[in-house]
Design an enzyme around this catalytic site. Sequence first.
Site, PDB file in Angstrom:
ATOM      1  N   THR A  28     101.623  39.216  35.420  1.00 50.18           N
ATOM      2  CA  THR A  28     101.412  38.429  34.210  1.00 50.18           C
ATOM      3  C   THR A  28     102.634  37.570  33.947  1.00 50.18           C
ATOM      4  O   THR A  28     103.757  38.064  33.971  1.00 50.18           O
ATOM      5  CB  THR A  28     101.166  39.380  33.029  1.00 50.18           C
ATOM      6  OG1 THR A  28      99.915  40.012  33.258  1.00 50.18           O
ATOM      7  CG2 THR A  28     101.124  38.641  31.705  1.00 50.18           C
ATOM      8  N   GLN A 108      93.265  37.736  39.821  1.00 51.60           N
ATOM      9  CA  GLN A 108      93.017  39.086  39.314  1.00 51.60           C
ATOM     10  C   GLN A 108      92.217  38.964  38.019  1.00 51.60           C
ATOM     11  O   GLN A 108      92.715  38.441  37.022  1.00 51.60           O
ATOM     12  CB  GLN A 108      94.319  39.842  39.033  1.00 51.60           C
ATOM     13  CG  GLN A 108      94.010  41.298  38.653  1.00 51.60           C
ATOM     14  CD  GLN A 108      95.220  42.088  38.193  1.00 51.60           C
ATOM     15  OE1 GLN A 108      96.008  41.619  37.379  1.00 51.60           O
ATOM     16  NE2 GLN A 108      95.364  43.297  38.694  1.00 51.60           N
ATOM     17  N   ALA A 190      93.146  49.087  36.654  1.00 56.02           N
ATOM     18  CA  ALA A 190      94.286  50.003  36.557  1.00 56.02           C
ATOM     19  C   ALA A 190      94.955  49.961  35.185  1.00 56.02           C
ATOM     20  O   ALA A 190      94.540  49.224  34.294  1.00 56.02           O
ATOM     21  CB  ALA A 190      95.304  49.634  37.643  1.00 56.02           C
ATOM     22  N   HIS A 191      95.963  50.801  35.028  1.00 56.88           N
ATOM     23  CA  HIS A 191      96.979  50.734  33.958  1.00 56.88           C
ATOM     24  C   HIS A 191      96.462  50.918  32.532  1.00 56.88           C
ATOM     25  O   HIS A 191      97.164  50.616  31.578  1.00 56.88           O
ATOM     26  CB  HIS A 191      97.767  49.400  34.042  1.00 56.88           C
ATOM     27  CG  HIS A 191      98.321  49.124  35.405  1.00 56.88           C
ATOM     28  ND1 HIS A 191      98.825  47.911  35.783  1.00 56.88           N
ATOM     29  CD2 HIS A 191      98.460  49.920  36.504  1.00 56.88           C
ATOM     30  CE1 HIS A 191      99.244  47.957  37.049  1.00 56.88           C
ATOM     31  NE2 HIS A 191      99.016  49.160  37.507  1.00 56.88           N
ATOM     32  N   TYR A 193      93.758  49.391  31.154  1.00 55.82           N
ATOM     33  CA  TYR A 193      92.978  48.265  30.609  1.00 55.82           C
ATOM     34  C   TYR A 193      91.480  48.602  30.673  1.00 55.82           C
ATOM     35  O   TYR A 193      91.102  49.719  31.010  1.00 55.82           O
ATOM     36  CB  TYR A 193      93.328  46.982  31.369  1.00 55.82           C
ATOM     37  CG  TYR A 193      94.768  46.553  31.126  1.00 55.82           C
ATOM     38  CD1 TYR A 193      95.150  45.999  29.910  1.00 55.82           C
ATOM     39  CD2 TYR A 193      95.753  46.736  32.097  1.00 55.82           C
ATOM     40  CE1 TYR A 193      96.464  45.620  29.669  1.00 55.82           C
ATOM     41  CE2 TYR A 193      97.074  46.348  31.862  1.00 55.82           C
ATOM     42  CZ  TYR A 193      97.424  45.797  30.643  1.00 55.82           C
ATOM     43  OH  TYR A 193      98.722  45.439  30.408  1.00 55.82           O
TER      44      TYR A 193
HETATM   45  C1  LIG Z   1     106.407  40.854  35.127  1.00 59.65           C
HETATM   46  C2  LIG Z   1     105.329  41.759  35.659  1.00 59.65           C
HETATM   47  C3  LIG Z   1     104.013  41.550  35.275  1.00 59.65           C
HETATM   48  C4  LIG Z   1     102.984  42.359  35.789  1.00 59.65           C
HETATM   49  N1  LIG Z   1     101.682  42.069  35.472  1.00 59.65           N
HETATM   50  C5  LIG Z   1     100.679  42.723  36.103  1.00 59.65           C
HETATM   51  C6  LIG Z   1      99.321  42.286  35.967  1.00 59.65           C
HETATM   52  O1  LIG Z   1      98.998  41.275  35.321  1.00 59.65           O
HETATM   53  N2  LIG Z   1      98.368  43.013  36.618  1.00 59.65           N
HETATM   54  C7  LIG Z   1      98.670  44.106  37.372  1.00 59.65           C
HETATM   55  O2  LIG Z   1      97.759  44.727  37.921  1.00 59.65           O
HETATM   56  N3  LIG Z   1      99.942  44.534  37.526  1.00 59.65           N
HETATM   57  C8  LIG Z   1     100.951  43.848  36.947  1.00 59.65           C
HETATM   58  N4  LIG Z   1     102.258  44.216  37.187  1.00 59.65           N
HETATM   59  C9  LIG Z   1     102.538  45.307  38.153  1.00 59.65           C
HETATM   60  C10 LIG Z   1     102.773  44.727  39.567  1.00 59.65           C
HETATM   61  O3  LIG Z   1     101.587  44.180  40.112  1.00 59.65           O
HETATM   62  C11 LIG Z   1     103.285  45.787  40.542  1.00 59.65           C
HETATM   63  O4  LIG Z   1     102.290  46.763  40.735  1.00 59.65           O
HETATM   64  C12 LIG Z   1     104.557  46.463  40.056  1.00 59.65           C
HETATM   65  O5  LIG Z   1     105.506  45.483  39.647  1.00 59.65           O
HETATM   66  C13 LIG Z   1     105.213  47.325  41.154  1.00 59.65           C
HETATM   67  O6  LIG Z   1     105.546  46.533  42.256  1.00 59.65           O
HETATM   68  P1  LIG Z   1     107.085  46.095  42.543  1.00 59.65           P
HETATM   69  O7  LIG Z   1     107.891  47.354  42.520  1.00 59.65           O
HETATM   70  O8  LIG Z   1     107.010  45.427  43.892  1.00 59.65           O
HETATM   71  O9  LIG Z   1     107.478  45.138  41.458  1.00 59.65           O
HETATM   72  C14 LIG Z   1     103.294  43.436  36.665  1.00 59.65           C
HETATM   73  C15 LIG Z   1     104.636  43.644  37.021  1.00 59.65           C
HETATM   74  C16 LIG Z   1     105.641  42.820  36.558  1.00 59.65           C
HETATM   75  C17 LIG Z   1     107.053  43.039  37.027  1.00 59.65           C
END
Ligand SMILES: Cc1cc2nc3c(=O)[nH]c(=O)nc-3n(C[C@H](O)[C@H](O)[C@H](O)COP(=O)(O)O)c2cc1C
Length: 382
Positions: A28, A108, A190-191, A193
């Site tokens: 996001t 997404q 996920a998460h 939502y």
């Molecule tokens: C700024 C930010 C925004 C994120 N927004 C989403 C999102 O919109 N949808 C989602 O499924 N995960 C979101 N995530 C999670 C990431 O997709 C990812 O699973 C998570 O950052 C772990 O990966 P990493 O360790 O490589 O950053 C977000 C993560 C970050 C850092």
Amino acid sequence: MGQVEILYTPFAAGALHLPNRFVMAPMTRNFSPGGLPSDGVAGYYRRRAEAEVGLIITEGVGVDHPAAVGRETMGGGASPVLHGDEALARWRSIVDGVHAAGGLIIPQLWHQGVIRVPGTGYHPDAPSARPSGIWGPTDKAMVSPDYLEQVRAPTAPLTDSEIGDLIAAFARSAANAKAVGFDGVALHGAHGYLIDSFLWRYTNVRDDRWGGGIAERARFAVELVRAIRAATAPDFPVIFRFSQWKLQDYDARNAETPAELEAMLAPLVDAGVDIFDASTRIFTAPAFDGSDMGLAGWARKLTGKPTIAVGGVGLSKDLQSSFAQPTVMTDNLALVADRMARGEFDLIAVGRALLMDAQWVRKMRDGGAVNPFRLEAYATLD
Ligand SMILES: Cc1cc2nc3c(=O)[nH]c(=O)nc-3n(C[C@H](O)[C@H](O)[C@H](O)COP(=O)(O)O)c2cc1C
């Protein structure tokens, strides 16, 4: 390169042909006021395609439903949507830019469901979309007290016809994704939502056909995937992201055992999911006792479908800790390659490392100093 070479080999799943194993994780960004991706968004994705990111999964994009996106705990408020002439025209040019750079891009599809702050978003008056009207337990939430205050009051549970409207909204948005040239769709299941709030027993206590055991709680996701298949094409790639953790509780579990995970995922395979994206904070975290295999490994073993692993690639701290305090970039690709070679997962998603450095995938292969981790990068479109 040696061992990490596997990460730079092609991969195909159905209609999706990827030049390498790197996927940009959905993130996001809030640069789409009024739901319209701003000019910087096109360059942001194109730069990553030019630098050989195999597949880009976009930030969460609101589906065509009035309660899809609002302000939520991640500081949201300017998330893009995927309906209306103006938004679709902008997405078309973003997709064209990525394709011209030799990349692939998939949106997404997102509905915040119980996480949306009531009274916010592009349609503040829209009633909340919550399976049972509840936000879930509040004692373990990793969110601010202010935010919790705004979401904790119960709302009316979704009616059957409202659930039908939600499914139709996802199907319309998926059809729009296909129409503007996206290479598939990814569902945000996920998460905590909307989709996940049906899957989780603490936000779905319904006693009708949408609730019950894990297989029944998966019915909403299953119907969504079926509707998306019908609205797109039999070979239009569908990726499904799921997680155990939720914003309501980082230790939460939809599936306590591999058997429960299978009961949740198997009907989704039948409905037409092509790839599962198992969202974890650290890709090496064991999913169940008695094995060191991660969640993506279990999903692959139980469904036979290709999977994406994610969490902590290129970084020394997981997501939750890095919002609060800086982390440092690190090279842990040998570990990723090792698990991929063992058959745990097919693709690896990279989030924060690709936010810090658009050139990350290329530099990790060819050498070159990777940009340092900067907390400020969360607020830019570099
Ligand atoms: C700024 C930010 C925004 C994120 N927004 C989403 C999102 O919109 N949808 C989602 O499924 N995960 C979101 N995530 C999670 C990431 O997709 C990812 O699973 C998570 O950052 C772990 O990966 P990493 O360790 O490589 O950053 C977000 C993560 C970050 C850092």
